[in-house]
Design an enzyme around this catalytic site. Structure first.
Site, PDB file in Angstrom:
ATOM      1  N   LEU A   1       0.801  -1.438  -0.238  1.00  0.00           N
ATOM      2  CA  LEU A   1      -0.083  -0.317  -0.198  1.00  0.00           C
ATOM      3  C   LEU A   1       0.702   1.324  -0.029  1.00  0.00           C
ATOM      4  CD1 LEU A   1      -3.104   0.205   0.459  1.00  0.00           C
ATOM      5  CD2 LEU A   1      -2.856   1.008   2.464  1.00  0.00           C
ATOM      6  N   ASP A   2       0.879   2.054  -0.756  1.00  0.00           N
ATOM      7  CA  ASP A   2       1.564   3.326  -1.292  1.00  0.00           C
ATOM      8  C   ASP A   2       1.928   4.519  -0.282  1.00  0.00           C
ATOM      9  OD1 ASP A   2       1.805   2.684  -4.183  1.00  0.00           O
ATOM     10  OD2 ASP A   2       0.357   4.011  -4.686  1.00  0.00           O
ATOM     11  N   PRO A   3       2.419   4.238   0.838  1.00  0.00           N
ATOM     12  CA  PRO A   3       2.918   5.475   1.503  1.00  0.00           C
ATOM     13  C   PRO A   3       2.022   6.550   2.006  1.00  0.00           C
ATOM     14  CG  PRO A   3       5.030   4.772   0.473  1.00  0.00           C
ATOM     15  CD  PRO A   3       4.164   4.688  -0.178  1.00  0.00           C
TER      16      PRO A   3
ATOM     17  N   ARG B   1      -3.577   4.560  -8.853  1.00  0.00           N
ATOM     18  CA  ARG B   1      -3.134   5.498  -9.508  1.00  0.00           C
ATOM     19  C   ARG B   1      -2.900   5.732 -10.677  1.00  0.00           C
ATOM     20  NH1 ARG B   1       2.967   6.264  -8.172  1.00  0.00           N
ATOM     21  NH2 ARG B   1       1.932   3.227  -7.756  1.00  0.00           N
TER      22      ARG B   1
ATOM     23  N   ALA C   1      -1.703   6.586   0.629  1.00  0.00           N
ATOM     24  CA  ALA C   1      -3.000   5.382   1.407  1.00  0.00           C
ATOM     25  C   ALA C   1      -2.388   5.100   2.574  1.00  0.00           C
ATOM     26  CB  ALA C   1      -2.730   4.161  -0.200  1.00  0.00           C
TER      27      ALA C   1
END
Length: 329
Positions: free
Chosen positions: A48-50, A183, A52
């Site tokens: 999970l992206d930072p 994204r 997010a």
């Protein structure tokens, strides 16, 4: 003098369904959880992206053997697209690369949604963990290189508009399969609409088979870990591995109560119930006859239990359960 053996963590197993806060990386989240539980090993089921927030399932101990089954599960994201600007990272972290004064109407957006449902081809972001010639795409992008990333087949079950708070923003919810980049959805919709776009907010709502009710926060874990620390200090024992420290009252009970059972990760597979003798044979890697009216006769993948505890993952062939991965009780 002999060298002291490397100290290992507790042999704790299960899933921590973490509500990851925005600003924390997935690797940092795993390290934090592993440290709090004093676990011997840990891993997560899908980065999970930072920037997010939301559901990040983290496996501890024996549960790490079930990570692939959670990775393959459907995921639900809620995200906001900011129209009028495309960014290098396709989210707030990057710099603007394209701009437009145009803002799409809700009708225009709705007309585009069918293009983004079903099995589609998608190009991952330049800043992604995709490997190009052995290098991560984000490392190449940070070095100033422009890389060609081949489109990949993904599956989107649904893509809905949740709300349009203003002309420059639209909130969506998407249910998608493994390998989908939210994204990229924002980037591609912005290009199709001729106005550009990027993700300004992203939250993972669900990762099958876990549910929102399973979520725990860092604060909840830290509070439970604080209880464990106090009990260990009162017992005068600094080692959580010492059986005497956990004999009368387990100091880690409050933490372990927050775990989801390992077996939940295998919810999509058929199950086989074993007796004690058969379970002992399976734990040694031996096949056993499957018994019971509801037992599968053939299954490419299935899991076996004994007394409600997970014993092994394997296959059922011609009425025989053949173990492939065995679990320590």
């Amino acid at each position: 003098m002999g060298r002291r053996g490397k100290k290992t963590g507790r042999p704790v197993s299960g899933w921590v369904v973490l509500d990851k806060p925005a600003g924390m990386g997935s690797t940092d989240a795993v390290s934090k959880v592993k440290w709090l539980f004093k676990a011997d090993k840990a891993g997560h089921a899908g980065t999970l992206d930072p920037l997010a927030s939301g559901m990040l399932p983290i496996a501890l101990g024996e549960a790490t053997k079930t990570v692939p089954y959670v990775m393959d599960g459907a995921k639900i994201y809620r995200f906001t697209v900011a129209w009028g600007e495309e960014r290098s990272t396709d989210d707030l972290e990057g710099v603007a690369t394209q701009n437009s004064d145009m803002r799409p109407s809700e009708a225009q957006i709705r007309a585009l949604l069918p293009k983004y449902t079903g099995i589609i081809m998608q190009v991952p972001p330049q800043f992604s963990a995709i490997k190009i010639g052995g290098e991560r795409a984000y490392d190449l992008a940070r070095a100033g290189e422009t890389v060609e990333i081949a489109p990949r087949e993904i599956e989107i079950g649904r893509l809905d508009i949740v709300e349009s708070p203003d002309a420059a923003h639209t909130v969506f919810e998407v249910e998608c399969g493994k390998g989908t980049y939210v994204r990229s959805i924002a980037r591609d919709m912005g290009r199709d609409l001729g106005c550009f776009g990027h993700v300004s907010d992203l939250r993972r709502v669900e990762v099958a088979p876990f549910e929102p009710e399973d979520l725990v926060t860092i604060e909840m874990l830290e509070k439970a870990a604080g209880i464990a620390s106090v009990k260990n200090d009162l017992g005068g024992d600094e080692s959580p591995d010492d059986p005497e420290a956990q004999s009368a009252e387990d100091p880690y009970a409050a933490l372990d109560d927050l775990l989801v059972d390992t077996i939940v990760a295998l919810d999509s597979l058929p199950s086989v119930a074993l007796g004690d003798d058969a379970a002992s044979k399976v734990r040694l890697g031996n096949p056993v006859i499957v018994r019971g009216r509801d037992a599968p006769v053939e299954a490419a993948e299935a899991y076996a239990t004994a007394r409600g505890k997970l014993v092994a993952i394997g296959a059922v062939e011609a009425g025989m359960f053949k173990p492939k991965r065995v679990f320590v009780s």
